[in-house]
Enzyme design. Structure first.
Site, PDB file in Angstrom:
ATOM      1  N   GLY A 111      49.830  45.489  37.652  1.00  0.00           N
ATOM      2  CA  GLY A 111      48.302  44.751  38.100  1.00  0.00           C
ATOM      3  C   GLY A 111      48.522  43.313  39.169  1.00  0.00           C
ATOM      4  N   GLY A 149      48.685  49.505  34.562  1.00  0.00           N
ATOM      5  CA  GLY A 149      49.335  51.357  33.629  1.00  0.00           C
ATOM      6  C   GLY A 149      49.146  50.587  32.400  1.00  0.00           C
ATOM      7  N   HIS A 150      49.508  49.742  31.560  1.00  0.00           N
ATOM      8  CA  HIS A 150      49.368  49.413  30.505  1.00  0.00           C
ATOM      9  C   HIS A 150      48.429  49.248  29.770  1.00  0.00           C
ATOM     10  CE1 HIS A 150      50.380  44.698  30.053  1.00  0.00           C
ATOM     11  NE2 HIS A 150      50.786  45.069  31.773  1.00  0.00           N
ATOM     12  N   CYS A 185      49.196  36.038  28.508  1.00  0.00           N
ATOM     13  CA  CYS A 185      49.841  35.148  28.977  1.00  0.00           C
ATOM     14  C   CYS A 185      49.930  34.470  28.393  1.00  0.00           C
ATOM     15  CB  CYS A 185      49.893  35.587  30.883  1.00  0.00           C
ATOM     16  SG  CYS A 185      49.285  37.130  31.049  1.00  0.00           S
TER      17      CYS A 185
HETATM   18  N1  PLP Z   1      44.596  40.823  35.753  1.00  0.00           N
HETATM   19  C1  PLP Z   1      43.524  40.775  34.591  1.00  0.00           C
HETATM   20  C2  PLP Z   1      42.240  40.752  34.748  1.00  0.00           C
HETATM   21  C3  PLP Z   1      45.061  41.265  33.570  1.00  0.00           C
HETATM   22  O1  PLP Z   1      43.951  41.187  32.772  1.00  0.00           O
HETATM   23  C4  PLP Z   1      45.806  41.084  33.473  1.00  0.00           C
HETATM   24  C5  PLP Z   1      47.283  41.377  32.324  1.00  0.00           C
HETATM   25  O2  PLP Z   1      46.473  41.155  30.910  1.00  0.00           O
HETATM   26  C6  PLP Z   1      46.676  41.023  34.577  1.00  0.00           C
HETATM   27  C7  PLP Z   1      45.518  41.345  36.311  1.00  0.00           C
HETATM   28  C8  PLP Z   1      47.710  41.739  35.153  1.00  0.00           C
HETATM   29  O3  PLP Z   1      48.277  42.660  34.949  1.00  0.00           O
HETATM   30  P1  PLP Z   1      49.805  43.495  34.573  1.00  0.00           P
HETATM   31  O4  PLP Z   1      50.127  42.390  33.292  1.00  0.00           O
HETATM   32  O5  PLP Z   1      50.051  44.914  35.175  1.00  0.00           O
HETATM   33  O6  PLP Z   1      50.958  42.973  35.258  1.00  0.00           O
END
Ligand code: PLP
Length: 388
Positions: free
Chosen positions: A73, A205-206, A330
């Site tokens: 993402g 994906g996850h 995060c």
């Molecule tokens: N955008 C949102 C709203 C998310 O919640 C996250 C992950 O927590 C991301 C982007 C990032 O996705 P990825 O973990 O696949 O990089």
């Protein structure tokens, strides 16, 4: 004491669906050809990518050429935002970006870097106390030099769903590309890019029962985009690099499975979620629901508890087998208040007390029973400890 593990952190990540595992397995050791080649193995890999792309395109209501497979993402958001910002500036079409105060860091930090290091300007529109953007604020922020609007579909911390179609309409009226981070929304909300009026949409994906390390970016045909990476001609040169065939097959399969039972699963989760929210608010004095009371993701229940520090709460719940989160995945572990709750107007101390319970496909009624049986005592214990 709760014995079974109750996983209520689906906004952080989801388990991989066994049907998804089954679909991807042949592409590790049986059909492993590089999709760029011309021999049979290579053509089989290329065929699997092409079928997967078509599956995703059908669900999003677009053409397969508008689908790019990425690594996650975060990468989808980066390619979308940097790609459009750079392309439009290069074409003399502006250097001003509009976003919101509750975006994930994948969007927020990307735009901040464009502004801090590359001379772009941004307007960060506020949200209301429920975590929603007002489309009128987007309209008011538009300037002649606005080159991109990026507003998330649904928030990862409080589950607030944004009025994306309305914002998209405004963007379209002004001929400004509109990107939405649909990472949290993809498993639960409608994904028709035309109904949503979006030009770019990011999926991970996850978060949708596929593995970590694969993402999707939809880019509407005709949207200017200067690829941040260079290399081979994979993914129409927008995301060069040898394709991860098993994971591409996996994300398409997971999206297909989700789409086949989206409405039933929504209804099931909303019932569980609302029961959980009601139970918590009734049983725990000094508790509050964060995010929108109704315009929220079906799987998302988020709270604040006066006089209760989130990390203590999470540790005590974990000891009982209940796995949850506070702010976004995060930032958990950092003693900083959530930027999302602060943007919604919560005081600093209350922002540090956030609990996020995100339900998923495996969540059943007895899980909610167990949380409701344990959470009041846990909150009381953490509050008591805080007094010493
Ligand atoms: N955008 C949102 C709203 C998310 O919640 C996250 C992950 O927590 C991301 C982007 C990032 O996705 P990825 O973990 O696949 O990089």
């Amino acid at each position: 004491m709760t014995k079974k593990t109750i996983y209520l952190d689906h906004a952080a990540t989801t388990p991989v669906d066994p049907q998804v595992v089954a679909a991807m397995l042949p592409y590790f050791s049986d059909i492993y050809g590089n999709a760029s080649g011309i021999h049979k193995q290579a053509r089989q890999s290329a065929g699997a990518i092409s079928t997967s792309r078509q599956t995703v395109a059908d669900i999003l209501g677009c053409s397969p050429q508008e689908i790019i497979f990425t690594a996650c993402g975060t990468e989808s958001d980066n390619i979308a935002i940097r790609g459009v910002a750079w392309a439009r500036r290069q074409a003399g079409q502006g250097h001003h970006l509009i976003t919101s105060s509750i975006e994930h860091h994948a969007v927020g930090c990307t735009i901040n870097q464009l502004c801090d290091k590359f001379g772009f300007e941004q307007t960060v529109v506020p949200v209301d106390k429920h975590g929603q953007v007002n489309p009128a604020d987007i309209k008011a922020a538009i300037r002649p030099e606005t080159s991109l609007i990026s507003i998330m579909y649904a928030n990862n911390e409080v589950g607030a769903v944004q009025p994306i179609a309305e914002i998209g309409e405004i963007a379209r009226e002004h001929d400004i590309p509109f990107h939405t981070d649909a990472v949290q929304a993809a498993a639960y909300e409608p994904l028709s890019v035309n109904a949503l009026n979006v030009d770019l949409l990011a999926i991970s994906g996850h978060k949708i029962y596929a593995p970590k390390g694969i993402g999707i970016l939809y880019v509407r045909q005709g949207t200017p985009l200067l690829a941040p990476y260079t290399g081979g001609s994979h993914e129409q040169k927008r995301r060069p690099g040898t394709e991860n065939v098993p994971y591409i097959v996996a994300i398409a399969k997971s999206l297909e499975l989700i789409d086949s039972h989206r409405n039933d699963e929504r209804a099931r989760l909303i019932q569980l979620r609302d029961w959980l929210i009601k139970g918590v608010l009734e049983a725990i004095p000094g508790s509050g629901l964060s995010g929108h009371p109704t315009e929220r993701l079906p799987n998302s229940a988020s709270f604040v508890f006066e006089g209760c520090e989130a990390d203590g709460l999470l540790m005590h719940l974990d000891m009982l087998g209940i796995q949850a989160a506070s702010g976004s995945s995060c930032t958990t572990g950092m003693p900083e208040p959530s930027h999302v709750l602060m943007a919604m107007g919560y005081p600093h101390e209350l922002s540090l007390s956030a609990l996020r319970l995100t339900l998923g496909q495996q969540t059943v009624a007895t899980d909610i029973d167990d949380v409701l049986a344990n959470l009041p005592q846990v909150v009381e214990k953490v509050r008591t400890l805080a007094r010493y």
